[in-house]
Design an enzyme around this catalytic site. Structure first.
Site, mmCIF file in Angstrom:
data_model
loop_
_atom_site.group_PDB
_atom_site.id
_atom_site.type_symbol
_atom_site.label_atom_id
_atom_site.label_comp_id
_atom_site.label_asym_id
_atom_site.label_seq_id
_atom_site.Cartn_x
_atom_site.Cartn_y
_atom_site.Cartn_z
ATOM 1 C CG ASP A 141 -1.781 1.258 1.305
ATOM 2 O OD1 ASP A 141 -2.638 1.398 0.418
ATOM 3 O OD2 ASP A 141 -1.621 2.068 2.242
ATOM 4 C CG ASP A 143 -0.781 7.362 3.173
ATOM 5 O OD1 ASP A 143 -1.131 8.313 2.445
ATOM 6 O OD2 ASP A 143 -1.086 7.312 4.376
ATOM 7 C CD GLU A 145 -0.988 11.342 3.978
ATOM 8 O OE1 GLU A 145 -1.052 12.401 4.647
ATOM 9 O OE2 GLU A 145 -1.428 10.261 4.396
ATOM 10 C CE1 TYR A 220 -7.942 9.816 6.692
ATOM 11 C CE2 TYR A 220 -9.701 8.201 6.445
ATOM 12 C CZ TYR A 220 -8.360 8.516 6.423
ATOM 13 O OH TYR A 220 -7.426 7.550 6.138
#
Length: 381
Positions: A141, A143, A145, A220
């Protein structure tokens, strides 16, 4: 006679244990939708015994660092122990997938450099999959950012991130395919992605969507200049066009991501805002400039439910337009935004209606009493 008795007893015990094991597996019903929980290993050892594996389909282990163009286990001793303990949860749920998540808010600063050149991308991809190989995990995975955007202060980012983001996944997929050829097993490639339109604009989601198994939209941490929700399904009245889970899904689908690859995010934690006025119970009011984690922040949902909802001066409200709850304390003007059982129900209904892949959430141990996970298990088959 005694030897025969003990031999018969031993055989009977083995049969009973086998039946018990088969019964345990039979109790874990295969889910139609993904239920993916992020488990934070960055704190140290994970108490895997407290994880309800039967209610999950995937665990994303957070996080693996990026260093010198490689996926890097910063806390090797605890990470390796955590991988072993999480893999043992497959004794309870044999279909459970354990996936290391690379990056996160604090460890994304080196992504841009790591995937800048063909050689660095190959090095990064190989090191990522080597972790999967060594610890017998189920995929990768990412992620990041964020590609093409700053994210945390100090992050390296550049325009080339847009294409390199895609090519990074191509390299990782190629390495996973090599591993599949070795083991005969299929491995997953997923990504957690920002819910903003700017994330879509800084990536090639049509191409990325063809490579990945799931795209987990972080619906979110929404925010703005005014006091508002952080994980709302729809915009509040008067904030049409503002951030919402629905708008994020629309943007990603318009960019070419198939609905059946989209995971919708749920927040197992609250965020606090400090309003300048008590009008409309703080909702959509101007926020106090520069306010950070103000006094009264609720924290994880278990703490919210047990200590804050309709307690300590906080009253619960439901925003019908946004399909989201919030708390407001008129004395200190603190507004708490979060997911609860009712908003989880609404998100589950949305997932079913729009034929999404399922739901994921940050972070498992924010709700140790499993108020929200139990609701997810109830409403998403």
């Amino acid at each position: 006679m005694i030897a025969k008795f003990f031999q018969a007893s031993k055989i009977a015990l083995i049969i009973i244990m086998a039946m018990w094991s088969a019964s345990s597996f039979a109790q874990v019903k295969k889910k139609k939708y993904i239920v993916n929980g992020y488990v934070g290993g960055y704190r140290g050892l994970v108490n895997a015994d407290e994880i309800d594996a039967a209610k999950l389909t995937h665990i994303n282990y957070a996080f693996v660092n990026v260093k010198d163009s490689m996926a890097f286990l910063t806390n090797l001793k605890t990470d390796s122990t955590n991988f072993r303990k999480l893999n043992e949860l497959k004794k309870i749920n044999p279909d459970l997938k354990i996936i290391p998540s690379i990056g996160g808010w604090s460890w994304s600063e080196n992504f841009s450099d790591a995937v800048l050149t063909p050689s660095s991308r190959k090095k990064f991809a190989k090191s990522s999959v080597d972790i999967v190989r060594e610890y017998k995990l189920d995929g990768v995975d990412i992620d990041w950012e964020y590609p093409g955007m700053r994210g945390e202060e100090g992050n390296v980012y550049r325009p080339e991130d847009k294409q390199n983001f895609t090519m990074m996944f191509e390299e990782i997929r190629a390495e996973l395919d090599k591993l599949s050829a070795e083991t005969g097993k299929k491995y997953l490639l997923t990504a957690a992605v920002g819910g903003s339109k700017s994330f879509v604009n800084n990536t090639e989601m049509d191409k990325v969507g063809k490579i990945l198994d799931y795209i987990l939209i972080m619906t979110y941490d929404y925010g703005g200049r005014n006091v508002s929700h952080h994980t709302n399904l729809y915009p509040s009245k008067g904030q049409e066009g503002g951030s919402s889970a629905h708008q994020s899904v629309v943007d990603f689908m318009a960019a070419g991501v198939p609905s059946n690859k989209i995971g919708l995010g749920a927040a197992f934690y609250s965020r606090s805002r400090e309003a300048t006025t008590t009008d409309q119970n703080g909702l959509l009011q101007a926020s106090v400039s520069g306010s950070k984690a103000v006094a009264g922040q609720g924290g994880g949902y278990t703490k919210m439910k047990d200590e804050f909802i309709d307690q300590k001066g906080y009253k619960r409200y439901w925003d019908k337009a946004a399909q989201a709850p919030y708390l407001f304390n008129p004395e200190n003007k603190v507004f708490l935004t979060y997911d609860d059982e009712r908003s989880i129900q609404k998100k589950a209904k949305y997932i079913k209606k729009n034929k999404l892949a399922g739901i994921f959430f940050w972070e498992y141990f924010n709700d140790p009493k499993e108020y929200l996970l139990t609701e997810i298990d109830r409403v998403l088959p």
